[in-house]
Design a protein around this motif. Sequence first.
Motif, PDB file in Angstrom:
ATOM      1  N   GLU A 386       0.831  -1.200   0.000  1.00  0.00           N
ATOM      2  CA  GLU A 386       0.000   0.000   0.000  1.00  0.00           C
ATOM      3  C   GLU A 386       0.869   1.256   0.000  1.00  0.00           C
ATOM      4  OE1 GLU A 386      -2.305  -3.395   1.059  1.00  0.00           O
ATOM      5  OE2 GLU A 386      -0.474  -2.623   2.022  1.00  0.00           O
ATOM      6  N   GLU A 387       1.992   1.196   0.693  1.00  0.00           N
ATOM      7  CA  GLU A 387       2.909   2.336   0.695  1.00  0.00           C
ATOM      8  C   GLU A 387       3.574   2.511  -0.665  1.00  0.00           C
ATOM      9  OE1 GLU A 387       4.387   2.977   5.236  1.00  0.00           O
ATOM     10  OE2 GLU A 387       5.240   1.230   4.202  1.00  0.00           O
ATOM     11  N   VAL A 388       3.841   1.410  -1.338  1.00  0.00           N
ATOM     12  CA  VAL A 388       4.373   1.500  -2.701  1.00  0.00           C
ATOM     13  C   VAL A 388       3.347   2.172  -3.603  1.00  0.00           C
ATOM     14  CG1 VAL A 388       5.144   0.199  -4.723  1.00  0.00           C
ATOM     15  CG2 VAL A 388       5.889  -0.508  -2.437  1.00  0.00           C
ATOM     16  N   ASP A 389       2.085   1.823  -3.438  1.00  0.00           N
ATOM     17  CA  ASP A 389       1.019   2.457  -4.224  1.00  0.00           C
ATOM     18  C   ASP A 389       0.981   3.967  -3.981  1.00  0.00           C
ATOM     19  OD1 ASP A 389       0.215   0.041  -5.343  1.00  0.00           O
ATOM     20  OD2 ASP A 389      -1.264  -0.346  -3.779  1.00  0.00           O
ATOM     21  N   LYS A 390       1.146   4.377  -2.727  1.00  0.00           N
ATOM     22  CA  LYS A 390       1.166   5.811  -2.406  1.00  0.00           C
ATOM     23  C   LYS A 390       2.366   6.488  -3.050  1.00  0.00           C
ATOM     24  CE  LYS A 390      -1.365   5.571   1.992  1.00  0.00           C
ATOM     25  NZ  LYS A 390      -1.301   5.820   3.456  1.00  0.00           N
ATOM     26  N   LEU A 391       3.499   5.786  -3.081  1.00  0.00           N
ATOM     27  CA  LEU A 391       4.678   6.315  -3.748  1.00  0.00           C
ATOM     28  C   LEU A 391       4.390   6.562  -5.223  1.00  0.00           C
ATOM     29  CD1 LEU A 391       7.760   6.919  -4.062  1.00  0.00           C
ATOM     30  CD2 LEU A 391       8.065   4.447  -4.431  1.00  0.00           C
ATOM     31  N   VAL A 392       3.797   5.592  -5.875  1.00  0.00           N
ATOM     32  CA  VAL A 392       3.510   5.719  -7.306  1.00  0.00           C
ATOM     33  C   VAL A 392       2.513   6.847  -7.546  1.00  0.00           C
ATOM     34  CG1 VAL A 392       2.568   4.557  -9.337  1.00  0.00           C
ATOM     35  CG2 VAL A 392       4.030   3.296  -7.736  1.00  0.00           C
ATOM     36  N   GLU A 393       1.503   6.942  -6.699  1.00  0.00           N
ATOM     37  CA  GLU A 393       0.531   8.038  -6.820  1.00  0.00           C
ATOM     38  C   GLU A 393       1.230   9.383  -6.669  1.00  0.00           C
ATOM     39  OE1 GLU A 393      -2.373   7.278  -3.833  1.00  0.00           O
ATOM     40  OE2 GLU A 393      -3.032   5.379  -4.740  1.00  0.00           O
ATOM     41  N   GLY A 394       2.166   9.464  -5.724  1.00  0.00           N
ATOM     42  CA  GLY A 394       2.904  10.697  -5.509  1.00  0.00           C
ATOM     43  C   GLY A 394       3.800  11.041  -6.681  1.00  0.00           C
ATOM     44  N   VAL A 395       4.417  10.029  -7.279  1.00  0.00           N
ATOM     45  CA  VAL A 395       5.282  10.241  -8.448  1.00  0.00           C
ATOM     46  C   VAL A 395       4.449  10.758  -9.622  1.00  0.00           C
ATOM     47  CG1 VAL A 395       6.621   9.033 -10.211  1.00  0.00           C
ATOM     48  CG2 VAL A 395       7.090   8.606  -7.789  1.00  0.00           C
ATOM     49  N   ILE A 396       3.282  10.163  -9.827  1.00  0.00           N
ATOM     50  CA  ILE A 396       2.401  10.608 -10.912  1.00  0.00           C
ATOM     51  C   ILE A 396       1.953  12.047 -10.666  1.00  0.00           C
ATOM     52  CG2 ILE A 396       0.131  10.250 -11.979  1.00  0.00           C
ATOM     53  CD1 ILE A 396       0.562   7.220 -11.490  1.00  0.00           C
ATOM     54  N   LYS A 397       1.616  12.364  -9.428  1.00  0.00           N
ATOM     55  CA  LYS A 397       1.203  13.730  -9.087  1.00  0.00           C
ATOM     56  C   LYS A 397       2.356  14.707  -9.346  1.00  0.00           C
ATOM     57  CE  LYS A 397      -1.549  14.396  -5.635  1.00  0.00           C
ATOM     58  NZ  LYS A 397      -2.169  14.551  -4.293  1.00  0.00           N
ATOM     59  N   THR A 398       3.572  14.297  -8.996  1.00  0.00           N
ATOM     60  CA  THR A 398       4.749  15.142  -9.235  1.00  0.00           C
ATOM     61  C   THR A 398       4.936  15.404 -10.728  1.00  0.00           C
ATOM     62  OG1 THR A 398       5.836  14.226  -7.271  1.00  0.00           O
ATOM     63  CG2 THR A 398       7.246  15.329  -8.890  1.00  0.00           C
ATOM     64  N   LYS A 399       4.833  14.346 -11.508  1.00  0.00           N
ATOM     65  CA  LYS A 399       5.005  14.468 -12.959  1.00  0.00           C
ATOM     66  C   LYS A 399       3.942  15.385 -13.559  1.00  0.00           C
ATOM     67  CE  LYS A 399       5.537  11.496 -17.040  1.00  0.00           C
ATOM     68  NZ  LYS A 399       4.402  11.988 -17.832  1.00  0.00           N
ATOM     69  N   GLU A 400       2.701  15.235 -13.118  1.00  0.00           N
ATOM     70  CA  GLU A 400       1.612  16.049 -13.636  1.00  0.00           C
ATOM     71  C   GLU A 400       1.792  17.517 -13.232  1.00  0.00           C
ATOM     72  OE1 GLU A 400      -1.814  14.119 -12.076  1.00  0.00           O
ATOM     73  OE2 GLU A 400      -1.905  12.634 -13.695  1.00  0.00           O
ATOM     74  N   TYR A 401       2.253  17.733 -12.008  1.00  0.00           N
ATOM     75  CA  TYR A 401       2.458  19.099 -11.538  1.00  0.00           C
ATOM     76  C   TYR A 401       3.472  19.828 -12.396  1.00  0.00           C
ATOM     77  CZ  TYR A 401       4.063  22.967  -8.603  1.00  0.00           C
ATOM     78  OH  TYR A 401       4.421  24.203  -8.151  1.00  0.00           O
ATOM     79  N   PHE A 402       4.594  19.203 -12.663  1.00  0.00           N
ATOM     80  CA  PHE A 402       5.642  19.863 -13.432  1.00  0.00           C
ATOM     81  C   PHE A 402       5.298  19.936 -14.912  1.00  0.00           C
ATOM     82  CE2 PHE A 402       8.038  19.164  -9.562  1.00  0.00           C
ATOM     83  CZ  PHE A 402       8.766  20.340  -9.473  1.00  0.00           C
ATOM     84  N   SER A 403       4.445  19.055 -15.388  1.00  0.00           N
ATOM     85  CA  SER A 403       3.972  19.142 -16.768  1.00  0.00           C
ATOM     86  C   SER A 403       3.099  20.373 -16.934  1.00  0.00           C
ATOM     87  CB  SER A 403       3.165  17.893 -17.150  1.00  0.00           C
ATOM     88  OG  SER A 403       4.008  16.755 -17.131  1.00  0.00           O
ATOM     89  N   ASN A 404       2.273  20.664 -15.921  1.00  0.00           N
ATOM     90  CA  ASN A 404       1.379  21.823 -15.981  1.00  0.00           C
ATOM     91  C   ASN A 404       2.135  23.122 -15.795  1.00  0.00           C
ATOM     92  OD1 ASN A 404      -0.908  20.235 -16.349  1.00  0.00           O
ATOM     93  ND2 ASN A 404      -1.242  19.965 -14.159  1.00  0.00           N
ATOM     94  N   VAL A 405       3.198  23.067 -14.944  1.00  0.00           N
ATOM     95  CA  VAL A 405       3.981  24.273 -14.691  1.00  0.00           C
ATOM     96  C   VAL A 405       4.724  24.703 -15.941  1.00  0.00           C
ATOM     97  CG1 VAL A 405       5.968  25.209 -13.429  1.00  0.00           C
ATOM     98  CG2 VAL A 405       4.185  23.930 -12.211  1.00  0.00           C
ATOM     99  N   PHE A 406       5.283  23.716 -16.637  1.00  0.00           N
ATOM    100  CA  PHE A 406       6.118  24.031 -17.784  1.00  0.00           C
ATOM    101  C   PHE A 406       5.416  23.717 -19.105  1.00  0.00           C
ATOM    102  CE2 PHE A 406       9.077  23.116 -14.270  1.00  0.00           C
ATOM    103  CZ  PHE A 406       9.719  24.328 -14.209  1.00  0.00           C
TER     104      PHE A 406
END
Length: 406
Positions: A386-406
């Motif tokens: 479950e913690e691995v799943d949270k990690l992956v969710e966080g990584v996807i959120k990070t990627k989406e955030y920087f995609s929107n910023v730039f």
Amino acid sequence: MNIQDIRKLFPILDQQVNGRDLVYLDSAATSQKPLSVIEAVDKYYRGYNSNVHRGVHTLGTKATDEYEGAREKVRKFINAGSTEEVIFTRGATTALNTVAISYARAYLKAGDEIVITHMEHHANVIPWQQAAKATGATLKYIPLQEDGTIALEDVKKTVTENTKIVSVMQVSNVLGTINPIKEIGKVAHEKGAIMVVDGAQSTPHMKVDVQDLDCDFFAFSAHKMCGPTGVGVLYGKKTILEKMEPAEFGGEMIDFVGLYESSWKELPWKFEAGTPIIAGAIGLGAAIDFLENIGFDTIEAHEHKLAGYAIERLSEVEGLTIYGPKERAGLVTFNIEDVHPHDVATILDAEGIAVRAGHHCAQPLMKWLKVSSTARASFYLYNTEEEVDKLVEGVIKTKEYFSNVF
């Protein structure tokens, strides 16, 4: 004991960070401590705090018995032949420096070779650089395969008749590579060299048998294996340790002190100058009890499963690069395209997820990987899918955030 029962034994895991349940994925840097270890250290300070080896009073005797009892636990834990071969240090770094100072600088000369790899932690690079400078020896590197593993053919090509020391980490703190230490040591011995092993990342996660490995020195730290910070172990073969001079001098390690000459205590105490890390050693003993109660077969299988699951899930993220071989220890090092690892770690921290970002004290390896830094998620016996799943969710959120910023 199931994973939830194990997690309950670690008080620090029951908290929130930035309003989220803590997901601690930085055990390769330092592991969390179970209650039994915390209580063992607390019991020493509350009940029998005293110096060791020096007094005959009750508290001193109790402290000495517990301190030396911890040494015996370490001996059994790594299957050393004798407690004389178990030296308490401030950690794996101090242990490796001790070998580089007390052994290498005394026995190396110009034309001799020290052999290491590109994947080594700085603690297993810089001491050998300094030893080479001090003695005129040459520092050589075993090349890595494309996936970050070591081929024995390359070991045989690199280690020559002039090689006197081979020093290799058993498990990479960046790639998760599990190195064939026993086989590398055999090549070293065939050429007349000694084998030094950095076990900082292996000892917490797999059963270590120094006699089976036939290594000459083995170093590890307590804080990565559920024990306290500031204490570690140097194992050395008795026949070699007896010939070595101490790296530090002062109280506790002496036999006789005259005005102009002094003599040393027998092993292992001649390498333990000053008041030792008494509480730390006792805490390490408690950590060994804890880990052996869980069982290393259980720990290794759990981490292998988590690492495999993490690689599977993270591989689904577009633009994410994973470094290291398929078969590995329980960690995953990665980068997201066009996102700095420090930014990854910062966004994940906002989600309550603790990962490591940077060069991981392995700048030569970063250069080999052609990156400046990476993000690393490392797992231990208390982590869950479950913690691995949270990690992956966080990584996807990070990627989406920087995609929107730039």
